[in-house]
Design a protein around this motif. Structure first.
Motif, short mmCIF file in Angstrom:
data_model
loop_
_atom_site.label_atom_id
_atom_site.label_comp_id
_atom_site.label_asym_id
_atom_site.label_seq_id
_atom_site.Cartn_x
_atom_site.Cartn_y
_atom_site.Cartn_z
N VAL A 117 38.71 14.86 -12.00
CA VAL A 117 39.31 15.51 -10.62
C VAL A 117 40.75 15.63 -10.68
CG1 VAL A 117 39.47 14.96 -8.08
CG2 VAL A 117 37.44 14.22 -9.56
N TRP A 118 41.28 17.10 -10.65
CA TRP A 118 42.44 17.34 -10.79
C TRP A 118 42.96 16.83 -12.05
CZ3 TRP A 118 43.07 21.40 -8.04
CH2 TRP A 118 42.52 21.49 -6.90
N ASN A 119 43.91 15.86 -12.12
CA ASN A 119 44.62 15.42 -13.34
C ASN A 119 44.05 14.00 -13.65
OD1 ASN A 119 46.31 17.67 -13.84
ND2 ASN A 119 47.77 17.01 -12.42
N ASP A 120 43.29 13.60 -12.68
CA ASP A 120 42.46 12.15 -12.89
C ASP A 120 41.28 12.09 -13.93
OD1 ASP A 120 44.51 11.10 -11.52
OD2 ASP A 120 43.10 10.94 -9.63
N SER A 121 41.39 11.57 -15.11
CA SER A 121 40.18 11.59 -15.97
C SER A 121 39.73 10.34 -15.95
CB SER A 121 40.57 12.06 -17.45
OG SER A 121 41.07 13.54 -17.56
N PHE A 122 38.35 10.04 -15.97
CA PHE A 122 37.62 8.75 -15.84
C PHE A 122 36.14 8.78 -16.18
CE2 PHE A 122 37.88 10.95 -11.81
CZ PHE A 122 36.69 11.00 -11.43
N SER A 123 35.65 7.53 -16.32
CA SER A 123 33.98 7.61 -16.57
C SER A 123 33.35 7.66 -15.42
CB SER A 123 34.08 6.55 -17.40
OG SER A 123 34.59 6.32 -18.63
N ALA A 124 32.24 8.53 -15.39
CA ALA A 124 31.32 8.49 -14.68
C ALA A 124 29.94 8.56 -15.15
CB ALA A 124 31.33 9.81 -13.35
N TYR A 125 28.86 8.74 -14.36
CA TYR A 125 27.34 8.59 -14.96
C TYR A 125 26.68 9.90 -14.49
CZ TYR A 125 29.14 3.93 -15.17
OH TYR A 125 30.23 2.79 -15.26
N SER A 126 25.70 10.01 -15.65
CA SER A 126 24.75 11.32 -15.60
C SER A 126 23.76 10.93 -14.54
CB SER A 126 24.14 11.61 -16.83
OG SER A 126 23.39 10.56 -17.26
N THR A 127 23.10 11.93 -14.02
CA THR A 127 22.10 11.83 -13.10
C THR A 127 20.71 11.98 -13.50
OG1 THR A 127 22.42 13.97 -12.08
CG2 THR A 127 23.61 12.16 -10.89
N ASN A 128 20.40 13.32 -13.63
CA ASN A 128 19.27 13.82 -14.50
C ASN A 128 19.06 15.29 -14.81
OD1 ASN A 128 17.85 15.07 -12.23
ND2 ASN A 128 17.32 13.04 -11.61
N GLN A 129 18.28 15.84 -15.51
CA GLN A 129 18.35 17.26 -15.89
C GLN A 129 17.94 18.16 -14.65
OE1 GLN A 129 19.34 18.93 -18.48
NE2 GLN A 129 20.44 17.02 -18.91
N GLU A 130 16.99 17.52 -14.07
CA GLU A 130 16.29 18.37 -12.75
C GLU A 130 17.71 18.77 -11.80
OE1 GLU A 130 13.32 17.83 -8.98
OE2 GLU A 130 13.58 16.17 -10.40
N ALA A 131 18.38 17.71 -11.60
CA ALA A 131 19.50 17.89 -10.81
C ALA A 131 20.69 18.77 -11.41
CB ALA A 131 20.43 16.55 -10.28
N ASN A 132 20.81 18.76 -12.77
CA ASN A 132 21.59 19.65 -13.40
C ASN A 132 21.34 21.03 -13.35
OD1 ASN A 132 23.05 17.55 -14.27
ND2 ASN A 132 22.30 17.56 -16.10
N GLN A 133 19.64 21.38 -13.34
CA GLN A 133 19.32 22.63 -13.29
C GLN A 133 19.31 23.31 -11.89
OE1 GLN A 133 15.27 22.09 -15.08
NE2 GLN A 133 16.27 21.86 -17.01
#
Length: 403
Positions: A117-133
């Protein structure tokens, strides 16, 4: 993997409450809004649980490109037409013409991945392929939906707390009287939903929030930390997802809410000093005040002519040209702003407001000609040095630019 996460789910609805009775003498909390996915439509609530990272449920999901870089309605305004229904175990997301997307917490993949987010890099988590599509089909580009987790891994040292996927601060407050003052000055009518604020305050004193340093609402004490700098997203109509043709309200803000650099401000960012519940009708108890920020207030004709909405005649037929950014060549056109063309070519230029206000996207024009909108972020000295604003300059010939 079962995700132990509990949404705080009081009564809510998907349209902003316009029937609140406004007190004439005491400021009270008249709206509470959350945005479960960054950049989608807000959900109005009658009460909410406040965490240090923001309102519970607020901006806990974010759409990104495959590399984890945020995608927002600044560049994809259709996102504001996505609405959310909050359920105890997840979300239902809706978009006109598409089958609803059901997200259930205990069915998320939860694979750790990088987010930015802007210049902040950090760890998040994936949701699922259905959401991505689902999101990819709306945005017409490869996208993925990420989740913060129960506790965001994004720590902002500036405010010594963790933050969700919000731009920079956990919460935003605006008063109804401030919006009324904007509408008195603007040629267009604006609604609170354009400004994506979490908390709305009743009362008759415009910009009273600018004078607060510490306040208490319900069980929670808040510290006001910074006025909110506004960007091109405020010009997107929440119903139609269209940009305002005259870049309102930014044009009006530039006449009475701008600093010396041309950045415009509306609302105040705040952080919670403790966790607890707030609800509609709670009194705003001012614990500590501060001097209001000073903005030159002028609506003179001369200044309005310098406003960022200067309109120039565009070529009737776009021409194919060559654009060079730091030596990277690609084919462009004489119709779209440089910033947009650079991004479509898979390259990047630093940017923020995307409206010619902040100057973050200044680049040097080494050769060629561009059609540059008048902007408070580009004075005569910068122009003479060959600087242009990528967000609001359109190439007229082959151009070479460096950042």
């Amino acid at each position: 993997m079962y995700l132990k996460y509990f949404w705080y789910t009081p009564y809510f609805h998907n349209t902003y409450n316009t029937d609140i009775i406004v007190s004439k003498t005491i400021s009270t909390l008249s709206q509470i809004n959350i945005f479960p996915v960054k950049s989608i439509a807000g959900v109005s609530q009658s009460s909410a649980y406040v965490e240090k990272q923001g309102l519970q449920c607020d901006r806990r999901f974010m759409v990104t490109d495959p590399n984890g870089k945020m995608i927002t309605a600044r560049t994809h305004p259709q996102m504001v037409k996505i609405s959310a229904i909050i359920e105890p175990d997840g979300l239902i997301l809706c978009y006109p013409g598409l089958i609803d997307l059901h997200l259930t917490f205990n069915e998320l993949e939860m694979k750790q991945t990088e987010a930015k987010v802007w210049n902040d890099s950090f760890s998040a988590y994936s949701t699922n392929q259905e959401a991505n599509q689902w999101f990819s089909s709306i945005l017409s580009t490869d996208a993925q939906l990420l989740y913060t987790g129960e506790q965001s891994n994004r720590i902002r040292e500036k405010i010594q707390t963790n933050v969700s996927f919000a731009d920079g601060y956990p919460l935003l407050v605006i008063s109804e009287a401030s919006l009324a003052e904007l509408n008195k000055r603007s040629s267009s009518h604006h609604t609170m939903s354009q400004f994506r604020t979490n908390l709305v305050i009743s009362g008759d004193d415009a910009f009273i929030e600018d004078s607060w340093k510490r306040i208490r609402i319900g069980e929670v004490e808040f510290e006001i930390v910074k006025p909110c700098q506004r960007c091109i997203l405020t010009t997107v109509n929440p119903r139609t997802a269209q940009y305002h043709p005259d870049k309102e309200p930014l044009k009006t803000f530039s006449t009475f809410r701008a600093d010396e650099s041309g950045n415009v401000y509306f609302g105040q960012n705040l952080i919670a000093k403790n966790e607890g519940t707030i609800k509609l009708g709670d009194k705003i108890e001012v614990l500590e005040s501060k001097e209001k920020e000073f903005y030159l207030d002028s609506s003179s004709e001369a200044l309005e002519e310098k406003a960022i909405t200067h309109t120039s005649k565009k070529p009737d037929t776009p021409e194919e040209i060559t654009i060079s950014l730091n030596g990277h060549l690609f084919t462009g056109n004489t119709e779209q702003p440089l910033l947009m063309q650079v991004e479509e070519a898979g390259l990047s230029i630093n940017n923020s407001c995307r409206a010619g206000l902040c100057g973050a996207c200044r680049v040097t024009l080494e050769s060629g000609e561009v059609e540059q909108e008048d902007s408070p972020a580009l004075n005569q000295k910068l122009k003479e040095a060959g600087m242009i604003l990528a967000c609001c300059s359109v190439p007229k010939t082959d151009v070479e630019i460096v950042d």
